[in-house]
Scaffold this motif. Sequence first.
Motif, mmCIF file in Angstrom:
data_model
loop_
_atom_site.group_PDB
_atom_site.id
_atom_site.type_symbol
_atom_site.label_atom_id
_atom_site.label_comp_id
_atom_site.label_asym_id
_atom_site.label_seq_id
_atom_site.Cartn_x
_atom_site.Cartn_y
_atom_site.Cartn_z
ATOM 1 N N GLU A 162 -0.630 -9.019 1.014
ATOM 2 C CA GLU A 162 -1.987 -9.352 1.434
ATOM 3 C C GLU A 162 -2.798 -8.070 1.645
ATOM 4 O O GLU A 162 -2.375 -7.173 2.362
ATOM 5 N N THR A 163 -3.978 -8.038 1.062
ATOM 6 C CA THR A 163 -4.802 -6.834 1.186
ATOM 7 C C THR A 163 -5.596 -6.802 2.501
ATOM 8 O O THR A 163 -6.190 -5.769 2.826
ATOM 9 N N ALA A 164 -5.588 -7.917 3.251
ATOM 10 C CA ALA A 164 -6.338 -7.939 4.518
ATOM 11 C C ALA A 164 -5.658 -7.086 5.581
ATOM 12 O O ALA A 164 -6.281 -6.714 6.582
ATOM 13 N N ASP A 165 -4.385 -6.765 5.378
ATOM 14 C CA ASP A 165 -3.597 -6.011 6.358
ATOM 15 C C ASP A 165 -3.810 -4.509 6.128
ATOM 16 O O ASP A 165 -3.496 -3.999 5.050
ATOM 17 N N SER A 166 -4.324 -3.819 7.141
ATOM 18 C CA SER A 166 -4.697 -2.389 6.964
ATOM 19 C C SER A 166 -3.501 -1.475 6.759
ATOM 20 O O SER A 166 -3.660 -0.299 6.462
ATOM 21 N N ARG A 167 -2.284 -1.990 6.901
ATOM 22 C CA ARG A 167 -1.100 -1.161 6.651
ATOM 23 C C ARG A 167 -0.709 -1.217 5.181
ATOM 24 O O ARG A 167 0.155 -0.480 4.735
ATOM 25 N N ARG A 168 -1.318 -2.158 4.460
ATOM 26 C CA ARG A 168 -0.803 -2.454 3.122
ATOM 27 C C ARG A 168 -1.773 -2.036 2.021
ATOM 28 O O ARG A 168 -2.709 -1.290 2.252
ATOM 29 N N SER A 169 -1.505 -2.545 0.826
ATOM 30 C CA SER A 169 -2.300 -2.185 -0.350
ATOM 31 C C SER A 169 -3.747 -2.648 -0.204
ATOM 32 O O SER A 169 -4.031 -3.629 0.476
ATOM 33 N N ILE A 170 -4.618 -1.937 -0.907
ATOM 34 C CA ILE A 170 -5.980 -2.430 -1.064
ATOM 35 C C ILE A 170 -6.011 -3.303 -2.325
ATOM 36 O O ILE A 170 -5.030 -3.368 -3.074
ATOM 37 N N ASP A 171 -7.152 -3.925 -2.559
ATOM 38 C CA ASP A 171 -7.363 -4.705 -3.779
ATOM 39 C C ASP A 171 -7.663 -3.705 -4.903
ATOM 40 O O ASP A 171 -8.796 -3.542 -5.329
ATOM 41 N N TYR A 172 -6.605 -3.024 -5.379
ATOM 42 C CA TYR A 172 -6.818 -1.873 -6.270
ATOM 43 C C TYR A 172 -7.342 -2.244 -7.649
ATOM 44 O O TYR A 172 -7.802 -1.386 -8.387
ATOM 45 N N GLY A 174 -9.666 -4.706 -7.882
ATOM 46 C CA GLY A 174 -10.990 -5.267 -7.637
ATOM 47 C C GLY A 174 -11.132 -6.704 -8.108
ATOM 48 O O GLY A 174 -12.214 -7.128 -8.525
ATOM 49 N N THR A 175 -10.054 -7.471 -8.036
ATOM 50 C CA THR A 175 -10.116 -8.851 -8.520
ATOM 51 C C THR A 175 -10.696 -9.803 -7.479
ATOM 52 O O THR A 175 -11.068 -10.922 -7.798
ATOM 53 N N GLY A 176 -10.726 -9.367 -6.219
ATOM 54 C CA GLY A 176 -11.207 -10.249 -5.154
ATOM 55 C C GLY A 176 -10.136 -11.222 -4.683
ATOM 56 O O GLY A 176 -10.378 -12.032 -3.775
ATOM 57 N N ARG A 177 -8.934 -11.150 -5.250
ATOM 58 C CA ARG A 177 -7.864 -12.043 -4.806
ATOM 59 C C ARG A 177 -7.273 -11.507 -3.500
ATOM 60 O O ARG A 177 -7.361 -10.322 -3.202
ATOM 61 N N ALA A 178 -6.675 -12.402 -2.710
ATOM 62 C CA ALA A 178 -6.202 -12.019 -1.372
ATOM 63 C C ALA A 178 -4.925 -11.193 -1.404
ATOM 64 O O ALA A 178 -4.598 -10.519 -0.430
ATOM 65 N N ALA A 179 -4.195 -11.245 -2.508
ATOM 66 C CA ALA A 179 -2.920 -10.518 -2.591
ATOM 67 C C ALA A 179 -2.831 -9.816 -3.942
ATOM 68 O O ALA A 179 -3.394 -10.274 -4.938
ATOM 69 N N VAL A 180 -2.108 -8.691 -3.941
ATOM 70 C CA VAL A 180 -1.969 -7.911 -5.181
ATOM 71 C C VAL A 180 -0.486 -7.616 -5.454
ATOM 72 O O VAL A 180 0.324 -7.569 -4.520
ATOM 73 N N PRO A 181 -0.118 -7.376 -6.717
ATOM 74 C CA PRO A 181 1.264 -7.011 -7.029
ATOM 75 C C PRO A 181 1.584 -5.585 -6.571
ATOM 76 O O PRO A 181 0.776 -4.667 -6.778
ATOM 77 N N VAL A 182 2.740 -5.434 -5.969
ATOM 78 C CA VAL A 182 3.235 -4.113 -5.564
ATOM 79 C C VAL A 182 4.731 -4.085 -5.886
ATOM 80 O O VAL A 182 5.348 -5.125 -6.092
ATOM 81 N N GLY A 183 5.323 -2.885 -5.900
ATOM 82 C CA GLY A 183 6.743 -2.799 -6.257
ATOM 83 C C GLY A 183 7.491 -1.821 -5.373
ATOM 84 O O GLY A 183 6.954 -0.797 -4.955
ATOM 85 N N ARG A 184 8.736 -2.163 -5.111
ATOM 86 C CA ARG A 184 9.612 -1.360 -4.242
ATOM 87 C C ARG A 184 10.724 -0.780 -5.122
ATOM 88 O O ARG A 184 11.542 -1.529 -5.672
ATOM 89 N N PRO A 185 10.770 0.547 -5.294
ATOM 90 C CA PRO A 185 11.779 1.116 -6.198
ATOM 91 C C PRO A 185 13.157 1.167 -5.560
ATOM 92 O O PRO A 185 13.288 1.251 -4.335
ATOM 93 N N SER A 186 14.178 1.151 -6.398
ATOM 94 C CA SER A 186 15.521 1.474 -5.906
ATOM 95 C C SER A 186 15.615 3.000 -5.844
ATOM 96 O O SER A 186 14.829 3.702 -6.508
ATOM 97 N N PRO A 187 16.558 3.554 -5.065
ATOM 98 C CA PRO A 187 16.716 5.017 -5.039
ATOM 99 C C PRO A 187 16.927 5.580 -6.450
ATOM 100 O O PRO A 187 16.380 6.628 -6.797
ATOM 101 N N ALA A 188 17.711 4.874 -7.281
ATOM 102 C CA ALA A 188 17.970 5.370 -8.640
ATOM 103 C C ALA A 188 16.685 5.404 -9.469
ATOM 104 O O ALA A 188 16.496 6.308 -10.294
ATOM 105 N N ALA A 189 15.808 4.436 -9.262
ATOM 106 C CA ALA A 189 14.532 4.436 -9.990
ATOM 107 C C ALA A 189 13.674 5.619 -9.556
ATOM 108 O O ALA A 189 13.025 6.280 -10.377
ATOM 109 N N LEU A 190 13.695 5.884 -8.247
ATOM 110 C CA LEU A 190 12.921 7.009 -7.713
ATOM 111 C C LEU A 190 13.396 8.317 -8.351
ATOM 112 O O LEU A 190 12.594 9.121 -8.854
ATOM 113 N N VAL A 191 14.718 8.500 -8.374
ATOM 114 C CA VAL A 191 15.293 9.722 -8.952
ATOM 115 C C VAL A 191 14.952 9.801 -10.440
ATOM 116 O O VAL A 191 14.580 10.868 -10.949
#
Length: 233
Positions: A162-172, A174-191
Motif C-alpha cells: 500500500e502506498t498510503a503507508d509512509s514507510r513503504r513504496s510510493i506510487d512510482y 503514477g497509476t493512482g492505484r492504492a498498491a504497487v508491485p515490489v520485490g524482496r531479493p534473496s541473499p543470493a540474488a543480491l550477491v
Amino acid sequence: MSDFFQRHPRFFDTGETNPDPNRLIGRYGAIIEHRRDIFAAARVLDLGSHDGRWSLAALDAGAAHVTGVEARASLIEKAEASFSHYGVEAGRYVFQENDANAYLREAEADSVDVVLCLGFFYHTAHHMELIAQFARLGARHIVIDTAVTQDDRPIILMNTEETADSRRSIDYMGTGRAAVPVGRPSPAALVMMLDGAGYETAFYPWPEYAGDWAALPDYHKGDRMTAIAARRG
Ligand SMILES: C[S@@+](CC[C@H](N)C(=O)[O-])C[C@H]1O[C@@H](n2cnc3c(N)ncnc32)[C@H](O)[C@@H]1O
C-alpha cells in the motif's frame, strides 16, 4: 559502540519507521560502525533518506557531503528541521524530494563514493536498475540494508504494498492505484546483482550481534540483512 543516536535523540521522535532506540542503535553498528572507514571524506548518497537519520550519521562518521533523496515531502521537512536543529553546516548536505530512480537517471556520473540504500531495496521493483545506476555514479561502496527472502536460489519474491503507508513504496508508476508491485531479493540474488555490476559483497555478521535482540526480530530470524559491497579493482 558510538553514541550517535544518544547525541541526536530527535530521531527517536521523527522516524515514522520503527524508531525504537534499541533498533536504531543495533542498526547503527551494522550500517555505520562496522565499516566506519568507508565514510571518511566521502560523498554519500542516501536513498529513501526518511527523516535524515542515516544522512546525519554518515556526516558524523566523517563524510564530506550527503545527498538525501526522499519521495515524501513531509519527511524531507523533518530531515531539514533536524539538520538545522543540530547546526549542520549548510554546504555539507542537500535533500531532494524525488523518486529514487528518477533522481538516479539524472544524476551526474562519478559523483558518489558511498551509497546508502537502507530500508528501501524491498520497496521497489527496480533492483538491477538501482545497482547499475550506483555503479554509473561511481560508488566504491554500497550499503544495502534490506528485508530478504530466505531462499538459496537467486530470486526476487514479488508482492504488492500500500502506498498510503509512509514507510513503504510510493506510487512510482503514477497509476493512482492504492498498491504497487515490489520485490524482496534473496541473499543470493543480491550477491548476483552486485557481482554483475562489478561489486564484491560481504554481509554484516548479524548472528554474532551481542546486543539486545528484542527490537531486531527480523535481523535475528535472518529475514533482514545488511550487505556491504565494494567495487572490484
Ligand atoms: C522503510 S523506510 C527506510 C528509512 C531509512 N532509510 C532507514 O533505513 O531507516 C523507506 C523510505 O523510503 C522512502 N521511499 C519509498 N519509495 C521511494 C522512492 N521510490 N523514492 C524515494 N524514496 C522512497 C519512504 O518514503 C521511506 O522514507
